[in-house]
Design a protein around this motif. Structure first.
Motif, short mmCIF file in Angstrom:
data_model
loop_
_atom_site.label_atom_id
_atom_site.label_comp_id
_atom_site.label_asym_id
_atom_site.label_seq_id
_atom_site.Cartn_x
_atom_site.Cartn_y
_atom_site.Cartn_z
N ASN A 96 0.74 -1.22 0.02
CA ASN A 96 0.00 0.05 -0.06
C ASN A 96 0.85 1.28 0.23
O ASN A 96 0.44 2.28 0.76
N LEU A 97 1.87 1.34 -0.85
CA LEU A 97 2.56 2.64 -0.85
C LEU A 97 1.76 3.55 -1.54
O LEU A 97 0.76 3.11 -2.61
N ILE A 98 2.14 4.85 -1.80
CA ILE A 98 1.52 5.81 -2.80
C ILE A 98 2.26 5.86 -3.99
O ILE A 98 3.39 6.40 -4.05
N PRO A 99 1.77 5.74 -4.88
CA PRO A 99 2.55 5.31 -6.51
C PRO A 99 2.90 6.76 -6.82
O PRO A 99 4.01 6.68 -7.42
N SER A 100 2.23 7.78 -6.39
CA SER A 100 2.65 8.97 -7.03
C SER A 100 3.66 9.68 -6.12
O SER A 100 4.11 10.91 -6.40
N LEU A 101 4.24 9.35 -4.82
CA LEU A 101 5.06 9.81 -4.22
C LEU A 101 6.39 8.93 -4.34
O LEU A 101 6.28 7.62 -4.35
N ASP A 105 9.12 10.50 0.20
CA ASP A 105 7.97 11.09 0.53
C ASP A 105 7.05 10.14 1.14
O ASP A 105 6.35 10.21 2.17
N PHE A 109 5.79 10.13 4.95
CA PHE A 109 4.15 10.29 4.66
C PHE A 109 3.47 10.03 5.99
O PHE A 109 2.63 11.29 6.49
N TYR A 138 10.39 6.20 -7.55
CA TYR A 138 8.97 5.88 -7.26
C TYR A 138 8.70 4.26 -7.13
O TYR A 138 9.36 3.43 -7.58
N ALA B 4 -0.46 17.29 3.97
CA ALA B 4 0.07 16.11 3.66
C ALA B 4 -0.69 15.17 2.70
O ALA B 4 -0.49 14.60 1.53
N HIS B 7 -1.19 16.88 -0.60
CA HIS B 7 0.03 16.63 -1.43
C HIS B 7 -0.17 15.23 -2.07
O HIS B 7 0.57 15.21 -3.12
N ALA B 8 -0.36 14.32 -1.41
CA ALA B 8 -0.53 12.97 -2.07
C ALA B 8 -1.53 12.91 -2.93
O ALA B 8 -1.04 12.32 -4.05
N SER B 11 -0.06 14.74 -5.97
CA SER B 11 1.04 14.12 -6.82
C SER B 11 0.43 13.31 -7.88
O SER B 11 1.42 12.82 -8.71
N HIS B 12 -0.54 12.84 -7.80
CA HIS B 12 -1.13 11.75 -8.88
C HIS B 12 -0.96 12.62 -10.23
O HIS B 12 -0.62 12.21 -11.23
N ARG B 14 1.02 15.22 -10.85
CA ARG B 14 2.31 15.26 -11.41
C ARG B 14 2.96 14.13 -12.11
O ARG B 14 3.95 14.32 -12.94
N ARG B 15 2.38 13.01 -11.55
CA ARG B 15 3.13 11.73 -12.40
C ARG B 15 2.39 11.19 -13.55
O ARG B 15 2.60 10.43 -14.10
N LEU B 248 -5.04 4.55 -3.69
CA LEU B 248 -4.44 5.51 -2.77
C LEU B 248 -5.22 5.99 -1.74
O LEU B 248 -4.95 6.21 -0.58
N ARG B 250 -7.88 4.28 -0.46
CA ARG B 250 -7.63 3.05 0.65
C ARG B 250 -6.45 3.07 1.49
O ARG B 250 -6.58 3.05 2.85
N SER B 251 -5.25 3.68 0.95
CA SER B 251 -4.15 3.67 2.01
C SER B 251 -4.33 4.84 2.51
O SER B 251 -3.66 4.88 3.88
#
Lengths: 220, 790
Positions: A96-101, A105, A109, A138, B4, B7-8, B11-12, B14-15, B248, B250-251
């Motif tokens: 469950n990592l955040i793929p876009s960070l 980060d 987090f 990433y 935070a 930001h998360a 960030s989607h 940005r990617r 994301l 869910r996380s």
């Protein structure tokens, strides 16, 4: 001393076409501060359900789940979220990592969510878990073992009171699993967190301070 | 914590910069087309309002001559002496500009002379020898008059003190008298003081705003269609962005971010992006409107005689509406996703869910929606009245067709899969079926764009054929002459009669029929009319009874509006005249009653012909003869020039429509490109196994291109009947309600084939980039799919 986690006569059942299927039938469990505990059991015995209840991700049908002395069962979703943010960290089998960070980060987090940013600790965790060279990468560019280490670092960087880990090395080969587990236990000890580890592996369970086995919805 | 989490979430983007671009560009295009159209409408309406405020049209009752165009100053003096509170107005043309002379001391209080003069007082308005006009109009007069630029002046009109204008026009008479709202009791009736004048109630005065409403509604409908197509892009992008972030979400929840806060943050994110996209769209709309406004201004002047400023202003009414509709559209697109996230269990599978439209339940809802909309369209066809109902019918019909599209394509791919020979073909068709849900929004957008192109081009081309035939009927005479003074015209009649093969005088007077304003036209029935005019419906002896003054002919506009058809009667003076025929009239939106010359002279003895159509085998010689007789060249127009001018107005009228058509198709192509690009990454797990089994990346890329072409072909096939349905609604419903005429529908298969090719080309172009990307995907990237699965 108050337990970090205390389960009292906890019952949980899931609905099915043939009526409710009981998973936990009155579980009692206490985890003391800084204690490490392994929870083993057959597949489908309710280990993950117990862990989800402990994290406040699900609520018990009956009984009480207390974290640091507070019963979380009657709490609102928002209050349980706040408790998770501040006191509990969960390491999932699927990372469950955040793929876009990026890795840095991701590690920082949860600490940022809890308002406890500690750059020095995050850097030390990255160093100890062998992630220093990966900080700008990433998650998609990491191997499974590396992703698992990022998840561990993220959980510990927030300095939780209770660390809940669901098969954290389930996706890794035996040698890597052992390395990661050893480092995780060292770090847990240093951070002073209690840990509840759900695992199938007797080898990993043996490294914990105490072991309990879940069978037929009850702990033995 | 909020920072935070935000930001998360951010960030989607940005990617996934392409998704961000698709969101902003889709919304900018949608808002741009909508607000551009609204900007044009707002500018035109502001011009009408300025004209109405300046001319007093629609505000005050007026005294006008029963016949002719002028009122003697003596009549004005008599009325004032008798106690009538009236204000004189003189109008005329000078160097192609409409001059308006007012008396600031007696004019109604609603006229804001101070505003027109921009200096705030009446004295400034009455300055010696000066006129007030917009910068555009002032430029046309700068060589001949002292013009002060005023932003409050109506476009195309120069306003000044009545004395100034009288001197410039070389006249001492007046055009009309405005009746002030407050009048003394016991004043003598008008008939007693000036029986040759009449009161024209303000309601009967031509309100240019009303006349042009239908034109603006047409533009608005186009803007809305373009907005809908653009919104498909936004909906598709938001759907994908939310879909990709389910894990994301869910996380974040598992890490302690409360659900309510997450939903709030996601909503704020959509709001932020929507505002950005709308801002870009408003700028785009401004540029588009600035480019199209001159054409629209020509159209409105040509069709309705309405002067519209060719310069665009940044008015809040259009940019605010653009911003509002963009935010509303994004909110609608995001609300479903936010609702799903609000209901999503914290322990729900983090694996990206299949596109929601793939589910059987969604297909069922789509079918239900399509049937309901089709039923709505049917009811509106049978019972709908008025322009709004016609546009509602258009909306229901097009949306029903769009919702039906995936339901039509799915069985086609299923059928092809069953008949496929060889494993690659079988996989291709199965994969095509699987791609359908993800692409269905883009395909719907393409369907709407192609159908709109087919429908509108059918309407315009049908209109063109009809209009050209109409010009041939109406402009049968080789030379047209218009004499300003009635006496001069009468003096020329013998000259014309001697040198022309046939003289066709045309006389006009205003009247009302069934309570509607109408124009009475007096014509000399002869071989020209009998041979050239084609009636829509007529009695057997229509021409004879018209010539004998026993019956009249109406144009289609008044026939439809007032329900007056052959056999009905229309009262004129003290007698009711039967209608002998109804004639198509595509040159103006007003009602006309056509009567024989003798009857007209009986009804309006003071009106003499000042316009003439002249038949001649040698129009050049005739023109020279008339010139020698003192008719200025500017008073004569030959048939070819008149036809060319009319066609030029026609072409410019539909230049705006054509531009919007092309833009809509471009937006649809863009929607397809964005859908294919954003889906490309999700496709890798589906394509990697096929690659591993032996298909090359180049083959896979080609198959992707083929799939896009196939989808576009299927869409084009469906678009033909949808477009023809749209054309029917435009010709048989919208035109009747907007202009009062129903046009025959012609088919243009060649044009449809070209459009289908354009749609396929757009789809291939859209698929080219993702296909090339796929062909160049490094093997390591494809292998990663298996590594992650493990």
């Amino acid at each position: 001393m108050t337990s970090v986690l205390h389960l009292e006569q906890v019952e949980k059942a899931y609905a099915s076409g043939d009526g409710p299927v009981p998973v936990l039938r009155g579980v009692d469990l206490s985890v003391a501060p800084a204690e490490t505990l392994a929870l083993t059991g057959e597949s489908g015995s309710g280990k993950s359900t117990l862990l989800h209840l402990a994290a406040g991700l699900e609520t018990a049908d009956k009984g009480a789940v207390r974290i640091a002395g507070r019963d979380i069962t009657p709490m609102s979703d928002t209050a349980r979220a706040a408790l998770r943010r501040q006191d509990v960290a969960v390491i999932f089998q699927q990372f469950n990592l955040i793929p876009s960070l990026n890795v840095a980060d991701n590690i920082a987090f949860q600490a940022r969510l809890a308002g406890r940013t500690d750059a020095a600790l995050a850097a030390e965790l990255a160093e100890r878990l062998g992630l220093s060279a990966q900080l700008r990468k990433y998650p998609e560019a990491l191997s499974g073992g590396q992703q698992q280490r990022v998840a561990i670092a993220r959980a510990l960087a927030a300095r939780p009171r209770l660390l809940l880990a669901d098969e954290p090395t389930g996706n890794l080969d035996e040698a890597t699993a052992q390395t990661v587990m050893t480092e995780m236990l060292n770090l847990v000890t240093e951070v002073g967190a209690a840990m509840l580890l759900v695992t199938h592996s007797p080898t990993l369970a043996a490294q914990m301070g105490r072991q309990v086995h879940l069978s037929g919805g009850l702990l033995t | 914590m909020r920072r935070a989490a935000l930001h998360a979430l951010l960030s989607h983007w940005r990617r996934h910069p392409l998704q961000l671009f698709a969101f902003l560009a889709g919304l900018a295009l949608a808002t741009g087309l909508w607000s551009g159209v609204q900007a044009i409408n707002a500018e035109a309406r502001a011009s009408y309002d300025a004209a109405a405020a300046t001319l007093g049209e629609g505000q005050f009752d007026q005294i006008v001559p029963r016949t002719g165009d002028v009122i003697a100053e003596a009549d004005y003096v008599s009325l004032r002496r008798a106690g009538w509170r009236v204000s004189p107005v003189i109008e005329g043309r000078f160097d192609g500009v409409r001059l308006l002379g007012l008396d600031p001391l007696s004019s109604p209080g609603q006229f804001d002379f101070g505003q027109v003069a921009d200096s705030g007082d009446v004295q400034a308005f009455m300055g010696p020898g000066q006129l007030f006009a917009t910068a555009e109009t002032a430029q046309r007069l700068e060589a001949t008059a002292q013009v002060i630029v005023s932003s409050a002046a109506a476009p195309g009109i120069a306003v000044g003190d009545i004395g100034v204008v009288q001197r410039m026009l070389g006249r001492s008479d007046l055009s009309r008298l405005l009746i002030l709202p407050e009048q003394p009791l016991g004043r003598p009736p008008l008939e007693q003081i000036a029986p040759h004048l009449r009161i024209q109630p303000s309601i009967q005065t031509a309100d240019v705003g009303e006349l042009t409403d239908s034109f603006h509604l047409n533009l608005t409908a186009f803007g809305l269609l373009s907005f809908a197509v653009g919104l498909f892009i936004v909906h598709s992008t938001i759907g994908l962005a939310f879909e990709q972030r389910r894990g994301l979400v869910r996380s974040l929840r598992a890490l302690g971010v409360p659900l309510r806060q997450l939903v709030t943050l996601l909503a704020a994110e959509v709001l932020l992006l929507a505002t950005l996209g709308a801002g870009l769209g408003i700028m785009l709309g401004y540029v588009m409107a600035a480019v199209l406004l001159p054409d629209v201004a020509v159209t409105l002047r040509g069709l309705y005689g309405a002067d519209v400023s060719g310069t665009l202003q940044f008015r809040p009414e259009w940019w605010a509406s653009g911003l509002a509709i963009a935010l509303l559209g994004s909110a609608v697109a995001a609300s479903g996703q936010l609702w799903q996230i609000g209901r999503m269990s914290i322990l729900a599978s983090a694996r990206p869910r299949a596109w929601f439209m793939a589910s059987g339940r969604t297909a069922l809802w789509q079918a239900v929606g399509a049937v309901a909309l089709a039923a709505g369209a049917l009811l509106l066809t049978l019972f709908g009245q008025g322009l709004i109902a016609s546009f509602a019918l258009l909306g229901c019909f097009l949306l029903a067709a769009a919702l039906t599209l995936p339901l039509l394509i799915r069985p086609v791919t299923g059928w092809a899969e069953r008949r496929a020979r060889g494993p690659v073909a079988a996989w291709f068709w199965a994969d095509t079926r699987q791609q359908l849900p993800g692409l269905s929004l883009a395909l719907m957008a393409l369907l709407l764009a192609v159908a709109a192109n087919i429908g509108v081009s059918t309407m315009v081309s049908s209109f063109r054929l009809t209009f050209v035939a109409f010009l041939d009927q109406r402009l049968a005479a080789e030379l047209y002459v218009r004499i300003d003074e009635a006496a001069d015209a009468q003096a020329l009649v013998p000259v014309m009669a001697t040198h022309a093969d046939e003289v066709l005088p045309l006389m006009r007077a205003d009247t009302t029929a069934e309570g509607l304003p109408a124009q009475v036209l007096g014509v000399r029935v002869g071989p020209t009319y009998r041979e050239n005019w084609v009636f829509l419906t007529a009695s057997t002896d229509a021409w004879d009874s018209l010539a004998a003054g026993e019956a009249i002919v109406t144009n289609e506009q008044i026939a439809r509006r007032a329900g007056l058809w052959v056999g009905d009667t229309v009262p004129l003076a003290d007698k009711a005249y039967p209608i002998a025929a109804v004639v198509g009239d595509y040159g103006n939106p007003r009602g006309q009653l056509i009567v024989g010359e003798a009857l007209f002279q009986g009804l309006y003895p003071d009106v003499t012909a000042q316009s003439f159509g002249l038949r001649s085998a040698d129009p050049t010689a005739l023109r020279s003869t008339l010139r020698a007789a003192g008719v200025p060249d500017s008073a004569m127009t030959d048939q070819a020039a008149l036809k060319a001018f009319s066609l030029q107005i026609f072409e410019r009228t539909f230049a705006v429509t054509a531009a919007l058509n092309v833009l809509t198709l471009a937006v649809a192509g863009f929607a397809m490109l964005m859908s294919l690009l954003t889906l490309a990454d999700q496709r890798l797990p589906q394509l990697a196994p096929v690659w591993a089994l032996g298909l090359t990346r180049r083959q896979l890329g080609r198959l992707e291109l083929m799939r896009a072409s196939l989808f576009a072909l299927l869409v084009s096939v469906v678009a033909v009947p949808v477009g023809l349905g749209l054309a029917w609604v435009l010709l048989a419903k919208v035109n009747v309600d907007a202009f009062g005429w129903r046009l025959p529908m012609f088919l243009f298969p060649g044009a449809y084939a070209i459009l289908a090719c354009a749609a396929i080309a757009a789809a291939v172009l859209a698929a080219l980039w993702p296909s090339l990307r796929l062909m160049r995907t490094p093997p390591a990237r494809l292998l990663q799919v298996f590594a992650h699965e493990r």
